[in-house]
Scaffold this active site. Structure first.
Site, PDB file in Angstrom:
ATOM      1  CE1 TYR A 109      -3.582   2.699   0.963  1.00  0.00           C
ATOM      2  CE2 TYR A 109      -1.783   3.578   2.280  1.00  0.00           C
ATOM      3  CZ  TYR A 109      -3.015   3.733   1.695  1.00  0.00           C
ATOM      4  OH  TYR A 109      -3.688   4.931   1.827  1.00  0.00           O
ATOM      5  CD  GLU A 195      -5.875   4.700  -0.967  1.00  0.00           C
ATOM      6  OE1 GLU A 195      -5.911   4.908   0.255  1.00  0.00           O
ATOM      7  OE2 GLU A 195      -6.881   4.382  -1.643  1.00  0.00           O
TER       8      GLU A 195
END
Length: 386
Positions: A109, A195
């Site tokens: 992530y 993101e």
């Protein structure tokens, strides 16, 4: 301002971040007609909507053949997708991203956000990328590196995190380049969030972004024409788009108590009190400190255009804001609205007496309550009764 995944990946490629081989189509027929441009099977088909959690909601399909491809393509364009973020309203995709499926060694992530309390940029890294990253058990494993904007990225500060993640030399270099490039993109494009989840390692030296989410500062869009051209207003809340035309700060929420307040701080406090007393605000609405009669009138019309609003709570503390302007604006709006809802008003401060006189002479039903707690109590009870 949000953009779609396929648009975010176009930006990633500009900043030397690898993404899967893919193609975006905007109709079933366009997808069926793809031949040479169709990536190789197995494929991933992704509905392009402004909402997270698409996978769990059926918005992502994995296909291994032409037959599966065409049936999945048709389903993604025709079905409504209900996610946790869609407020109970299904989203229909008007574009589908078609990509080659990548085999992953590890899932990461990656994110960049602003920490407003520390007034620094925060870079987020975790080796728990993929679905369910939002769960607390995984959030605790996200590494945070805070960057002083005056100093920029010091790659030596990431060594400890890379050690904790067990990264080898070649993939460290790839991560360092990605961080540096996207940190630059964050500022160059007036982004407020980047993101990538998941960011996957496919071999000893390469990373590929399987997803891409971006958010941009609306105040910077005037100097970002390329970003502004990516805006999809069909994915945005209609009332929020309408309010922006009048420079109103309006955000639609899930409750049934419409709120009209002057000042962001007072608006937030009003919403907090409503929640504490068992109610649910239907919106955040700050009309501003020096709103005109016309602006107040439009704000009220937008507020009651939300069909979930069962009662309106007006909480005005007049300083720069004139209370009589608020009163006249509401009166003007009510004369143009056929559907009437109960209105509880707490109007205090500059031109308060004039405001009450305007309301009284209009002979429109409106309850004045001087104490905020009492006003909220009345609003909550009426919302429950209606």
């Amino acid at each position: 301002m949000n953009i779609h995944e396929y648009q975010g990946k176009q930006i990633l490629k500009r900043y030397d971040v690898d993404v899967p081989v893919g193609q975006t189509v905007f109709s079933i027929q366009e997808g069926i007609d793809l031949n040479e441009k169709l990536p190789k099977f197995p494929l991933v088909l992704k509905a392009q909507i402004h909402s997270g959690g698409r996978g769990n909601a059926g918005g992502i399909k994995f296909v291994n053949s032409r037959t599966e491809y065409e049936s999945s393509l048709q389903e993604l364009f025709e079905k409504k997708i209900f996610t946790k973020q869609s407020r109970g309203e299904g989203r229909t995709s008007r574009a589908v991203l078609i990509e080659e499926r990548c085999q992953s060694i590890r899932d990461f992530y990656f994110g960049i956000i602003v920490d407003r309390n520390l007034q620094k940029v925060c870079i987020l890294l975790s080796d728990r990328g993929g679905v369910n990253i939002e769960e607390t058990v995984y959030q605790s494993e996200i590494k945070k590196i805070f960057i002083n904007c005056d100093e920029g990225v010091d790659e030596s500060r990431f060594s400890a995190v890379f050690d904790q993640l067990g990264l080898e030399l070649l993939i460290r270099k790839k991560f360092s380049n990605l961080i540096r490039n996207l940190y630059n993109a964050f500022f160059e494009l007036d982004a407020t969030m980047i993101e990538i989840n998941p960011l996957v390692q496919i071999d000893e030296s390469n990373l590929i972004a399987l997803d891409s989410k971006w958010n941009f500062d609306p105040n910077g869009l005037k100097r970002q024409p390329d970003i502004l051209s990516m805006r999809d207003t069909k994915e945005e809340e209609i009332l929020e788009i309408e309010s922006a035309k009048y420079n109103l700060s309006y955000i639609k929420l899930d409750g049934n108590i419409g709120c009209m307040v002057n000042g962001a701080g007072l608006a937030m406090a009003t919403m907090d009190i409503i929640k504490l007393m068992g109610g649910n605000p239907a919106n955040f609405l700050d009309v501003g400190g020096g709103a005109s009669v016309e602006k107040v009138s439009k704000a009220f019309e937008i507020l009651v255009s939300n069909p979930t609003v069962k009662v309106v709570l007006i909480n005005i503390f007049g300083g720069i804001m004139r209370c009589d302007y608020v009163a006249q604006g509401v009166v003007n709006a009510l004369q143009n609205i056929s559907e009437k809802v109960p209105i509880i008003a707490r109007i205090k401060g500059f031109k308060e007496d004039e405001a009450k006189r305007i309301i009284k002479e209009s002979r429109l039903a409106m309850m004045f309550v001087d104490d905020l707690e009492d006003a909220v109590n009345v609003a909550v009870r009426q919302a429950q009764d209606n």
